[in-house]
Scaffold this motif. Structure first.
Motif, PDB file in Angstrom:
ATOM      1  N   HIS A   1       0.839  -1.201   0.000  1.00 47.51           N
ATOM      2  CA  HIS A   1       0.000   0.000   0.000  1.00 47.51           C
ATOM      3  C   HIS A   1       0.875   1.253   0.000  1.00 47.51           C
ATOM      4  O   HIS A   1       0.651   2.181  -0.773  1.00 47.51           O
ATOM      5  CB  HIS A   1      -0.914  -0.036   1.224  1.00 47.51           C
ATOM      6  CG  HIS A   1      -1.566   1.248   1.586  1.00 47.51           C
ATOM      7  ND1 HIS A   1      -2.484   1.888   0.788  1.00 47.51           N
ATOM      8  CD2 HIS A   1      -1.444   2.020   2.697  1.00 47.51           C
ATOM      9  CE1 HIS A   1      -2.888   2.999   1.381  1.00 47.51           C
ATOM     10  NE2 HIS A   1      -2.269   3.106   2.543  1.00 47.51           N
ATOM     11  N   ALA A   2       1.898   1.278   0.848  1.00 46.65           N
ATOM     12  CA  ALA A   2       2.797   2.434   0.907  1.00 46.65           C
ATOM     13  C   ALA A   2       3.605   2.571  -0.381  1.00 46.65           C
ATOM     14  O   ALA A   2       3.780   3.678  -0.895  1.00 46.65           O
ATOM     15  CB  ALA A   2       3.724   2.306   2.111  1.00 46.65           C
TER      16      ALA A   2
ATOM     17  N   LEU B   1       1.828   4.144  -3.308  1.00 51.47           N
ATOM     18  CA  LEU B   1       1.733   5.604  -3.219  1.00 51.47           C
ATOM     19  C   LEU B   1       2.904   6.298  -3.908  1.00 51.47           C
ATOM     20  O   LEU B   1       2.781   7.447  -4.321  1.00 51.47           O
ATOM     21  CB  LEU B   1       1.653   6.045  -1.761  1.00 51.47           C
ATOM     22  CG  LEU B   1       0.400   5.611  -0.995  1.00 51.47           C
ATOM     23  CD1 LEU B   1       0.493   6.049   0.454  1.00 51.47           C
ATOM     24  CD2 LEU B   1      -0.857   6.154  -1.654  1.00 51.47           C
TER      25      LEU B   1
ATOM     26  N   ASP C   1       1.810   7.323  -7.259  1.00 51.27           N
ATOM     27  CA  ASP C   1       0.626   8.168  -7.330  1.00 51.27           C
ATOM     28  C   ASP C   1       1.016   9.559  -7.839  1.00 51.27           C
ATOM     29  O   ASP C   1       1.745  10.294  -7.172  1.00 51.27           O
ATOM     30  CB  ASP C   1      -0.015   8.269  -5.946  1.00 51.27           C
ATOM     31  CG  ASP C   1      -1.369   8.951  -5.967  1.00 51.27           C
ATOM     32  OD1 ASP C   1      -1.540   9.922  -6.726  1.00 51.27           O
ATOM     33  OD2 ASP C   1      -2.247   8.517  -5.212  1.00 51.27           O
TER      34      ASP C   1
ATOM     35  N   LEU D   1      -0.100  12.549  -5.390  1.00 52.20           N
ATOM     36  CA  LEU D   1       0.672  12.774  -4.161  1.00 52.20           C
ATOM     37  C   LEU D   1       2.085  13.264  -4.431  1.00 52.20           C
ATOM     38  O   LEU D   1       2.613  14.083  -3.696  1.00 52.20           O
ATOM     39  CB  LEU D   1       0.759  11.491  -3.334  1.00 52.20           C
ATOM     40  CG  LEU D   1      -0.464  11.088  -2.542  1.00 52.20           C
ATOM     41  CD1 LEU D   1      -0.211   9.789  -1.808  1.00 52.20           C
ATOM     42  CD2 LEU D   1      -0.868  12.177  -1.570  1.00 52.20           C
TER      43      LEU D   1
ATOM     44  N   THR E   1       5.083  11.770  -4.007  1.00 50.44           N
ATOM     45  CA  THR E   1       5.819  11.568  -2.760  1.00 50.44           C
ATOM     46  C   THR E   1       7.137  10.838  -3.010  1.00 50.44           C
ATOM     47  O   THR E   1       7.396  10.368  -4.112  1.00 50.44           O
ATOM     48  CB  THR E   1       4.941  10.808  -1.737  1.00 50.44           C
ATOM     49  OG1 THR E   1       5.578  10.825  -0.479  1.00 50.44           O
ATOM     50  CG2 THR E   1       4.687   9.381  -2.175  1.00 50.44           C
TER      51      THR E   1
ATOM     52  N   ILE F   1       7.303   8.524   2.680  1.00 44.53           N
ATOM     53  CA  ILE F   1       6.644   7.233   2.885  1.00 44.53           C
ATOM     54  C   ILE F   1       7.086   6.614   4.216  1.00 44.53           C
ATOM     55  O   ILE F   1       6.287   6.028   4.938  1.00 44.53           O
ATOM     56  CB  ILE F   1       6.948   6.260   1.717  1.00 44.53           C
ATOM     57  CG1 ILE F   1       6.307   6.752   0.432  1.00 44.53           C
ATOM     58  CG2 ILE F   1       6.531   4.837   2.033  1.00 44.53           C
ATOM     59  CD1 ILE F   1       4.802   6.699   0.407  1.00 44.53           C
TER      60      ILE F   1
ATOM     61  N   MET G   1       4.447  13.743   5.361  1.00 39.53           N
ATOM     62  CA  MET G   1       3.780  14.067   4.099  1.00 39.53           C
ATOM     63  C   MET G   1       3.071  15.410   4.205  1.00 39.53           C
ATOM     64  O   MET G   1       2.481  15.734   5.228  1.00 39.53           O
ATOM     65  CB  MET G   1       2.775  12.979   3.723  1.00 39.53           C
ATOM     66  CG  MET G   1       3.405  11.748   3.183  1.00 39.53           C
ATOM     67  SD  MET G   1       2.129  10.707   2.446  1.00 39.53           S
ATOM     68  CE  MET G   1       3.111   9.400   1.827  1.00 39.53           C
TER      69      MET G   1
ATOM     70  N   GLN H   1      -4.601  16.008   7.263  1.00 43.88           N
ATOM     71  CA  GLN H   1      -4.331  14.817   6.457  1.00 43.88           C
ATOM     72  C   GLN H   1      -2.982  14.198   6.816  1.00 43.88           C
ATOM     73  O   GLN H   1      -2.858  12.981   6.879  1.00 43.88           O
ATOM     74  CB  GLN H   1      -4.405  15.168   4.961  1.00 43.88           C
ATOM     75  CG  GLN H   1      -4.515  13.989   4.060  1.00 43.88           C
ATOM     76  CD  GLN H   1      -5.871  13.299   4.128  1.00 43.88           C
ATOM     77  OE1 GLN H   1      -6.754  13.653   4.893  1.00 43.88           O
ATOM     78  NE2 GLN H   1      -6.026  12.282   3.330  1.00 43.88           N
TER      79      GLN H   1
ATOM     80  N   VAL I   1      -2.381  10.251   8.067  1.00 41.26           N
ATOM     81  CA  VAL I   1      -1.411   9.375   7.398  1.00 41.26           C
ATOM     82  C   VAL I   1      -0.324   8.961   8.382  1.00 41.26           C
ATOM     83  O   VAL I   1       0.074   7.794   8.436  1.00 41.26           O
ATOM     84  CB  VAL I   1      -0.813  10.080   6.151  1.00 41.26           C
ATOM     85  CG1 VAL I   1       0.344   9.281   5.572  1.00 41.26           C
ATOM     86  CG2 VAL I   1      -1.895  10.283   5.097  1.00 41.26           C
TER      87      VAL I   1
ATOM     88  N   GLN J   1       1.178   5.260   9.622  1.00 38.01           N
ATOM     89  CA  GLN J   1       2.598   4.891   9.581  1.00 38.01           C
ATOM     90  C   GLN J   1       3.061   4.397  10.954  1.00 38.01           C
ATOM     91  O   GLN J   1       3.771   3.396  11.039  1.00 38.01           O
ATOM     92  CB  GLN J   1       3.439   6.089   9.130  1.00 38.01           C
ATOM     93  CG  GLN J   1       3.217   6.455   7.668  1.00 38.01           C
ATOM     94  CD  GLN J   1       3.781   7.819   7.318  1.00 38.01           C
ATOM     95  OE1 GLN J   1       3.485   8.805   7.985  1.00 38.01           O
ATOM     96  NE2 GLN J   1       4.590   7.854   6.274  1.00 38.01           N
TER      97      GLN J   1
ATOM     98  N   THR K   1      -9.319   7.478   0.685  1.00 40.80           N
ATOM     99  CA  THR K   1     -10.118   8.184  -0.322  1.00 40.80           C
ATOM    100  C   THR K   1     -11.477   7.530  -0.547  1.00 40.80           C
ATOM    101  O   THR K   1     -12.378   8.169  -1.071  1.00 40.80           O
ATOM    102  CB  THR K   1      -9.363   8.251  -1.664  1.00 40.80           C
ATOM    103  OG1 THR K   1      -9.023   6.913  -2.068  1.00 40.80           O
ATOM    104  CG2 THR K   1      -8.098   9.087  -1.533  1.00 40.80           C
TER     105      THR K   1
END
Length: 154
Positions: free
Chosen positions: A35-36, A39, A42, A45, A47, A52, A58, A65, A69, A73, A120
């Motif tokens: 999942h990380a 990102l 993405d 984002l 990033t 991460i 972030m 937000q 996140v 983590q 989301t």
């Protein structure tokens, strides 16, 4: 939680459930890592590794937000420590291992809040059902365990 109440002995035995528990724990951490990593690709984002891997690092335009996140983590890292403690249980002792294992309640809360407030798709009926099912199950089984332990003491 079912294993700690010895309810699993009614089915196929403790060893089978211990293996299932270990498999699910490892799988959960692998899926969280994937999942990380996803990102990273993405485009919205934009990033990097530092964001991460570092809780609360972030930057988001939406208020809070980064906090939601970051909680996810922290939950991920806590679950990693708890998983590793299983493999060093003989070195750290049962008492320390058990104390660390209680951290799963905190980790569960952290990742659930993360999912509900940073996800989301958290408002979708499916995800609301997932949150309701998992949180409800955990609350029910925790209460069941507490009541069972009290009954055994009397």
């Amino acid at each position: 939680l079912l294993m700690s109440t010895r309810t699993t002995r009614l089915w196929s035995g403790t060893q089978s459930f211990l293996a299932l528990h270990e498999f699910c724990s490892i799988s959960g951490l692998v899926f969280a890592a994937v999942h990380a990593l996803i990102l990273m690709g993405d485009g919205f984002l934009k990033t990097d590794w530092l964001h991460i891997l570092t809780p609360f690092a972030m930057n988001f335009k939406q208020a809070n937000q980064s906090m939601w996140v970051g909680l996810g983590q922290l939950g991920f890292y806590l679950l990693g420590v708890i998983l590793l403690s299983f493999y060093v249980r003989s070195k750290i002792g049962f008492g320390m291992w058990r104390w660390l294992h209680f951290g799963t309640f905190i980790a569960f809360m952290l990742v659930t809040v993360h999912g509900m407030l940073a996800g989301t798709d958290s408002n979708s009926s499916f995800m609301l059902g997932v949150y309701l099912l998992t949180t409800g199950s955990m609350m029910f089984l925790t209460l069941y365990r507490i009541l069972l332990m009290r009954a055994q003491k009397t």
